[in-house]
Design a protein around this motif. Structure first.
Motif, PDB file in Angstrom:
ATOM      1  N   THR A   5       1.202  -1.007  -0.353  1.00 66.26           N
ATOM      2  CA  THR A   5      -0.068   0.039   0.001  1.00 66.26           C
ATOM      3  C   THR A   5       0.806   1.615  -0.325  1.00 66.26           C
ATOM      4  O   THR A   5       0.059   2.171   0.304  1.00 66.26           O
ATOM      5  N   LYS A   6       2.370   0.863   0.044  1.00 63.04           N
ATOM      6  CA  LYS A   6       2.540   2.006   0.091  1.00 63.04           C
ATOM      7  C   LYS A   6       3.203   3.268   0.845  1.00 63.04           C
ATOM      8  O   LYS A   6       2.733   4.154   0.924  1.00 63.04           O
ATOM      9  N   ALA A   7       3.246   2.676   2.583  1.00 63.35           N
ATOM     10  CA  ALA A   7       2.656   3.604   3.225  1.00 63.35           C
ATOM     11  C   ALA A   7       3.856   2.479   4.699  1.00 63.35           C
ATOM     12  O   ALA A   7       3.707   1.644   4.518  1.00 63.35           O
ATOM     13  N   PRO A   8       4.213   3.491   5.069  1.00 68.63           N
ATOM     14  CA  PRO A   8       5.126   3.506   6.952  1.00 68.63           C
ATOM     15  C   PRO A   8       4.542   2.719   7.621  1.00 68.63           C
ATOM     16  O   PRO A   8       3.798   2.213   7.870  1.00 68.63           O
ATOM     17  N   ALA A  22      -0.360   6.138   5.297  1.00 64.90           N
ATOM     18  CA  ALA A  22       0.283   7.376   4.673  1.00 64.90           C
ATOM     19  C   ALA A  22       0.145   8.647   4.106  1.00 64.90           C
ATOM     20  O   ALA A  22       0.003   8.887   3.539  1.00 64.90           O
ATOM     21  N   GLN A  23      -1.610   9.001   4.796  1.00 63.35           N
ATOM     22  CA  GLN A  23      -2.247   9.883   4.448  1.00 63.35           C
ATOM     23  C   GLN A  23      -1.590  11.333   5.263  1.00 63.35           C
ATOM     24  O   GLN A  23      -1.566  11.161   6.665  1.00 63.35           O
ATOM     25  N   ARG A  24      -0.827  12.292   4.551  1.00 58.69           N
ATOM     26  CA  ARG A  24       0.309  13.342   5.453  1.00 58.69           C
ATOM     27  C   ARG A  24      -1.044  14.150   5.620  1.00 58.69           C
ATOM     28  O   ARG A  24      -0.881  14.813   7.513  1.00 58.69           O
TER      29      ARG A  24
END
Length: 773
Positions: free
Chosen positions: A120-123, A182-184
């Motif tokens: 998911t391209k998340a930390p 992942a949401q800034r």
């Protein structure tokens, strides 16, 4: 671990989950509002602090007006202190009873989480916790530093949620949470949360400074005016900042809904459009069953028994509930159609719903429409989500120990505890042959006296016994529930508590104007009364026919049936009276404390409401010596007699002098009375239905043996009754002054803001001579 991740096109995630216009707009509005709030807050704090310094300094140099400068300077200093002190009450976010796990504890789970985070391209999560909840969420360690530095994201996974989901559904839920990772814009939520704590302390907290100003206001008039003036200014600060911050919260709630939509699309991008919706569908059943599971565990602990693993109990309760409600989709998802799956819908919109502007999450039908807006087929893996854990059985047992240790009582592990769940659902009143007539309703509440149930004219006992509980009864019950739901939703619309989903009131295929609601609700009331009358007639028939049959048998059975019905009627009406009086007390308390100040008149009203609760409880204690329960009821309740189920009655009436302490103990007395009355209701209903079954069987098989009935129970002849529709009237709206004080509604809110800013502008103008000197 079996491979659980299928390949996805690399461009799907960005194409599907990019920020839309509404998300960007809500983000900028929230940031702008928050920045303005912070600037105004610090500007006002600095202004009054500098004014205090300037005025006090001026007081040292001027002799003629020095005293007034000192007074104004101290007043400005108190206002500055009032605002600045709220900055030091920000609480650090933390988990309480949750259980942290590490990659060393659960390597398989962390491999699953890390793969999902990468996809998911998340930390990756900073820390991972397990909890007993039906939930999964992101949380943070928050402090004032997080205004300037990003906070580390932690993940909570509720094991009661894991217990009901498939591997695909768990993956979708966790992918949703990684979408948040992942949401800034999550940082904005942190800032709002911190600011909200500051605003809440400023607006809602009453402390030593407020007490000091109140005491000054009661002093000699020559000094009291200072306290009055400062209190008015502080009220204007609180009111203006609350109105301002509410706009920030509204923008943040809108942003939160957009973030939920976007996180859902992240889940869709890696699991398809259906897995997440299936998980949402299961949540309601899992929540309801978990509440029942906890109640069951508490009951077993009281009996000295405990489970080795509580999660199979949760699963078994879901299975029993599915059969009980005759709902094959309870805790299970409907089968996905092979044709046009993108058109398939699980959730539908209601006639009305709570106002959306205050909601942090979209409604489920909105989330489903969002997930299937661009339909993504996915492979649904129905294997249990427990497979992502190493040695799941040992983990569940360890977690069960952790939960049960909170009881701090002695108990033994019962390997047969699951059979106790089965025995509970074998209760007579849950028998499917009753067509659900005793589920979720109290038939005795519809009669003001038990004698009303013996007024049905019985033609033939044998024939009438065979015609009881027809299939049409289920249809009548469903019709009544549907009518009541429609009426309640339309009433909530009429009273302004709910809003139509898209601004249009749609009812049974037609559009209604708000002015038409009253007449439609009146029609629904009549329909509900007619449906209720049919079912009540059936209730009367059941009791009359069985009583007539008992008269043919004799041997004490007519008296035994009457006695059970009497104590059932007594327990239900007494319990309803107490609960209704408490509802009135809670309503009055909410009204009189809405503006955070209770006047003498409001205190008198609160005391009167409190004494209605006292009288309802005192009535039950007054009757406890005169109620006689039969031996089977006492054995079922594990009581020596009815009086032994109560503690000594030391509760006192409410007065203006003892109201604060009285409110602290009233719930314990209410809960005790309601608990024992509910136990009597359950026991007497169960014994009544079992006795009626025995009587009916004897009539059907005259040669069968039926022992004489136990000596009959006996209730008191007079006690408070509460039939539906006769409940105490609750105040639905605040009066005009309280609406102004609390900004309840658009017009009162605008008026309060105008008055508050006017007073605040005057205070700023007066202190400006010192600031700009």
């Amino acid at each position: 671990m079996d491979p659980l991740f299928s390949a996805h096109p690399t461009d799907i995630l960005s194409d599907l989950t990019g920020l839309n216009h509404a998300h960007k707009r809500s983000l900028w509005l929230t940031v702008l509002g928050l920045v303005l709030f912070v600037l105004v807050y610090f500007a006002l704090s600095s202004w009054f602090a500098w004014a205090s310094y300037s005025l006090i300094r001026y007081g040292f140099t001027e002799s003629g007006t020095g005293l007034y400068s000192w007074i104004a300077g101290i007043g400005s200093g108190l206002i500055a202190l009032f605002m600045i002190k709220a900055l030091f009450f920000v609480k650090k976010g933390s988990m309480r009873e949750e259980y942290e796990i590490t990659p060393e504890d659960q390597p398989q789970l962390f491999q699953f989480l890390y793969q999902l985070a990468d996809e998911t391209k998340a930390p990756r999560p900073h820390r991972v916790f397990l909890s007993p909840q039906v939930n999964a969420c992101v949380f943070y360690d928050l402090s004032m530093l997080n205004f300037f530095f990003p906070s580390k994201k932690n993940l909570e996974i509720g094991l009661a949620l894991v217990n009901i989901l498939s591997i695909s559904e768990l993956k979708a839920v966790l992918a949703h949470e990684f979408g948040h990772f992942a949401q800034r814009s999550m940082a904005v939520g942190n800032w709002v949360y911190i600011a909200q704590q500051i605003a809440a302390h400023l607006i809602g907290r009453r402390d030593a400074l407020d007490d000091f100003l109140r005491s000054v206001s009661r002093f000699d008039f020559r000094v009291a005016w200072i306290g009055w003036l400062l209190r008015i200014i502080i009220w204007s600060l609180r009111s203006a900042m609350e109105s301002f911050f509410n706009l920030v919260v509204l923008a943040q709630r809108a942003l939160s809904r957009e973030m939920e939509f976007q996180a859902d699309l992240v889940a869709v991008s890696v699991t398809g459009s259906d897995a997440l919706i299936h998980a949402l569908h299961k949540l309601q059943a899992a929540d309801e069953a978990w509440e029942t599971t906890q109640g069951f565990i508490v009951d077993q602990i009281r009996l000295g028994k405990a489970a080795k693993d509580i999660f199979p109990i949760h699963s078994k309760i879901i299975d029993h509930s599915r059969k009980l409600w005759n709902n094959p989709h309870y805790g299970k998802v409907p089968e996905l159609p092979s044709q046009n799956p993108e058109r398939h819908r699980i959730f539908t919109s209601e006639i009305a719903q709570p106002p959306r502007m205050w909601a942090t999450h979209p409604y489920n039908h909105e989330r489903e429409a969002n997930a299937k807006k661009i339909y993504m087929p996915g492979l649904l893996d129905d294997r249990s989500s427990w497979m992502v854990f190493d040695d799941a059985e040992s983990l569940r047992e360890k977690f069960t120990d952790r939960i049960l240790s909170a009881f701090k009582v002695e108990f033994s592990r019962d390997p047969e505890i699951l059979s106790s769940v089965d025995q509970y659902y074998e209760s007579e009143y849950l028998n499917s042959r009753y067509k659900g007539v005793y589920l979720g309703r109290s038939f005795v509440r519809n009669a003001s006296s038990p004698n009303e149930f013996y007024q049905y004219e019985v033609n033939s006992v044998t024939e009438d016994l065979e015609s009881l509980y027809p299939q049409s009864l289920s249809e009548q019950l469903e019709k009544l529930r549907s009518l009541e739901k429609e009426r309640n939703l339309l009433t909530a619309l009429k009273d302004g508590f709910y809003t139509p989903p898209d601004g249009i009131i749609r009812f049974r295929g037609t559009e209604l104007k708000k002015r038409e609601l009253a007449s439609v609700i009146e029609t629904l009331n009549k329909d509900c009364e007619a449906a209720q009358a049919l079912i009540f007639e059936h209730d009367r028939k059941c009791r009359s026919v069985h009583h007539k049959a008992a008269e043919q048998i004799g041997s004490g059975w007519p008296e035994y049936l009457r006695g059970l019905l009497e104590v059932l009627h007594y327990s239900e009406h007494s319990r309803a009276n107490i609960e209704d009086s408490r509802a009135l007390l809670n309503n009055v308390y909410s009204v009189v404390t809405a503006d955070r100040h209770v006047s003498a008149r409001e205190l008198t009203r609160l005391v009167a409401a409190g004494n209605q609760v006292y009288n309802a409880i005192a009535s039950v204690h007054e009757h406890k010596k005169n109620i006689i329960l039969d031996s089977e009821l006492l054995a079922h309740l594990e009581l020596k007699d009815w009086e032994s189920g109560f503690s000594e009655f030391k509760f006192t009436p409410a007065t203006e002098d003892n109201m604060q302490k009285w409110l602290e103990v009233v719930d314990s007395w209410v809960d005790e009375a309601i608990g024992i009355l509910y136990a009597l209701k359950q026991a007497s209903l169960e014994k009544l239905l079992i006795a009626e079954t025995k009587v009916a069987e004897k009539i059907r098989k005259p040669k069968s043996t039926l022992d004489p009935a136990p000596p009959a129970s006996k209730a008191v002849s007079e006690y408070p009754t509460l039939v539906p529709g006769k409940e105490r009237q609750l105040q639905k709206r605040l009066d005009l002054w309280d609406r102004f004080q609390t900004a309840d509604g658009l017009v009162p809110g605008l008026l309060r803001f105008a008055v508050a800013t006017g007073i605040l502008s005057g205070a700023l103008y007066l202190t400006s001579f010192a600031v700009f000197r």
